[in-house]
Design a protein around this motif. Structure first.
Motif, short mmCIF file in Angstrom:
data_model
loop_
_atom_site.label_atom_id
_atom_site.label_comp_id
_atom_site.label_asym_id
_atom_site.label_seq_id
_atom_site.Cartn_x
_atom_site.Cartn_y
_atom_site.Cartn_z
N SER A 88 0.83 -1.21 0.00
CA SER A 88 0.00 0.00 0.00
C SER A 88 0.86 1.26 0.00
N SER A 89 1.92 1.27 0.80
CA SER A 89 2.77 2.46 0.88
C SER A 89 3.54 2.69 -0.43
N MET A 90 3.99 1.62 -1.08
CA MET A 90 4.67 1.77 -2.36
C MET A 90 3.71 2.27 -3.44
N LEU A 91 2.47 1.76 -3.40
CA LEU A 91 1.47 2.22 -4.35
C LEU A 91 1.15 3.70 -4.14
N LEU A 92 1.00 4.11 -2.88
CA LEU A 92 0.73 5.50 -2.57
C LEU A 92 1.88 6.40 -2.99
N ALA A 93 3.12 5.95 -2.72
CA ALA A 93 4.28 6.74 -3.12
C ALA A 93 4.36 6.88 -4.64
N GLY A 94 3.98 5.82 -5.34
CA GLY A 94 4.05 5.85 -6.79
C GLY A 94 3.04 6.80 -7.41
N VAL A 95 1.79 6.70 -6.98
CA VAL A 95 0.74 7.54 -7.58
C VAL A 95 0.85 9.00 -7.14
N SER A 96 1.50 9.25 -5.99
CA SER A 96 1.63 10.62 -5.51
C SER A 96 2.75 11.38 -6.21
N GLY A 97 3.60 10.66 -6.93
CA GLY A 97 4.68 11.31 -7.66
C GLY A 97 5.89 11.68 -6.81
N VAL A 98 5.99 11.11 -5.62
CA VAL A 98 7.15 11.40 -4.76
C VAL A 98 8.44 10.99 -5.47
N MET A 99 8.41 9.84 -6.12
CA MET A 99 9.53 9.39 -6.95
C MET A 99 9.04 9.35 -8.39
N PRO A 100 9.35 10.39 -9.18
CA PRO A 100 8.79 10.51 -10.54
C PRO A 100 9.00 9.28 -11.42
N SER A 101 10.14 8.61 -11.29
CA SER A 101 10.40 7.43 -12.13
C SER A 101 10.25 6.13 -11.35
N GLY A 102 9.61 6.20 -10.20
CA GLY A 102 9.52 5.03 -9.33
C GLY A 102 8.71 3.89 -9.93
N LEU A 103 7.75 4.22 -10.79
CA LEU A 103 6.91 3.18 -11.39
C LEU A 103 7.23 2.96 -12.87
N SER A 104 8.44 3.35 -13.27
CA SER A 104 8.84 3.19 -14.67
C SER A 104 8.85 1.72 -15.07
#
Length: 306
Positions: A207-223
């Motif tokens: 859940s925390s990784m999903l939240l971090a990804g969709v929030s844009g905290v790490m712009p390339s985190g979900l590349s």
């Protein structure tokens, strides 16, 4: 687990050691696959998201099949949430380190958590480390200085390896966070059954990784991976981690971990061999010697007489 360690029939020592060594190699392979995926532009958040999500589904299926209750004892919910966030942070730090420095070095630094846990326990009112423990801590630190080639990096020209300092810092941060997570597990969540704790921790990580990804905290985190080799590496790390974690989850009551847990420290050695074979990551003679000293120190620090 379905059976407590006090009532489960233990595996023969040789079988338990062989199984733990195999699991350590699977965890090592997971980190090698992660580095291959990261080199193909796969996002760190995506890797952790896939890994935790698939493993969560496997463990949830096991618990449903065993019909185990999932309730938490009173007063443990906030500690369980904190544990999950700490493990999420540890995963993020360690994978980020793996993406920056040789995988074996990242794991050597990350595996110093037993030393940090002993110091943390002492700082929070626990037993003072014995002379034996302090000696092995010094041995581990001396080995790390050699393994990380600290003198060489300090003497190198500025910017010769800009990723080195951040990679080592992230790996050490992962060790610190994991030590805190283990302290919470031992002192605040001892009343929570292991299967429930593992399942909820994976859910919080996902859940925390999903939240971090969709929030844009790490712009390339979900590349997404850039090629088929990256997708294969991503799938491999998910499979290797999922199988190793699930097997450990199921078999731990029969593995006599109090005596056999140091076998898991073969992971950095397996990572070194795989990193050399698959990634062409090589360490010099002094670094190899330092790595051997670190592993020996950790094994001696965590070994408990039967």
């Amino acid at each position: 687990m379905a059976v407590s360690s006090s009532t489960a029939t233990l595996f023969p020592r040789k079988l338990a050691v062989a199984l733990l060594a195999l699991l350590a190699c699977a965890f090592a392979g997971n980190h090698i696959a992660a580095r291959i995926a990261f080199d193909d532009n796969t996002g760190v958040l995506l890797a952790i998201l896939c890994r935790s999500g698939i493993t969560f589904l496997v463990l949830a299926s096991l618990l449903l099949w065993q019909r185990q209750p999932l309730g938490l004892p009173s007063g443990t919910r906030r500690w369980q949430l904190l544990l999950g966030l700490l493990i999420a942070t540890q995963s993020l730090c360690l994978y980020s380190a793996v993406a920056r420095i040789p995988v074996a070095l990242a794991l050597l630094v990350g595996n110093t958590f037993p030393m940090l846990l002993a110091l943390l326990t002492w700082a929070l009112g626990g037993a003072r480390p014995s002379g034996r423990t302090v000696l092995f801590m010094g041995l581990i630190l001396s080995g790390l200085v050699l393994a990380l080639d600290v003198p060489g990096h300090l003497g190198a020209s500025h910017g010769a390896n800009p990723q080195w300092a951040s990679g080592v810092g992230l790996a050490f941060g992962a060790a610190c966070v994991f030590a805190c997570a283990l302290w919470i597990t031992d002192h605040k969540l001892a009343s929570v059954r292991g299967p429930v704790r593992s399942l909820l921790t994976l859910l919080i990580v996902f859940s925390s990784m999903l939240l971090a990804g969709v929030s844009g905290v790490m712009p390339s985190g979900l590349s997404l991976p850039g090629s088929s080799s990256g997708w294969l590496a991503l799938a491999s790390l998910v499979v290797l981690y999922g199988i190793a974690f699930s097997l450990l989850f199921v078999c731990v009551p029969r593995l006599n971990m109090a005596q056999n847990a140091p076998v898991m420290n073969v992971e950095p050695i397996a990572t070194l061999v795989l990193g050399w074979a698959l990634l062409e990551q090589q360490l010099n003679t002094l670094q190899l010697l330092g790595g051997a000293v670190v592993v020996c120190g950790i094994v001696l620090l965590t070994y408990r007489r039967p």
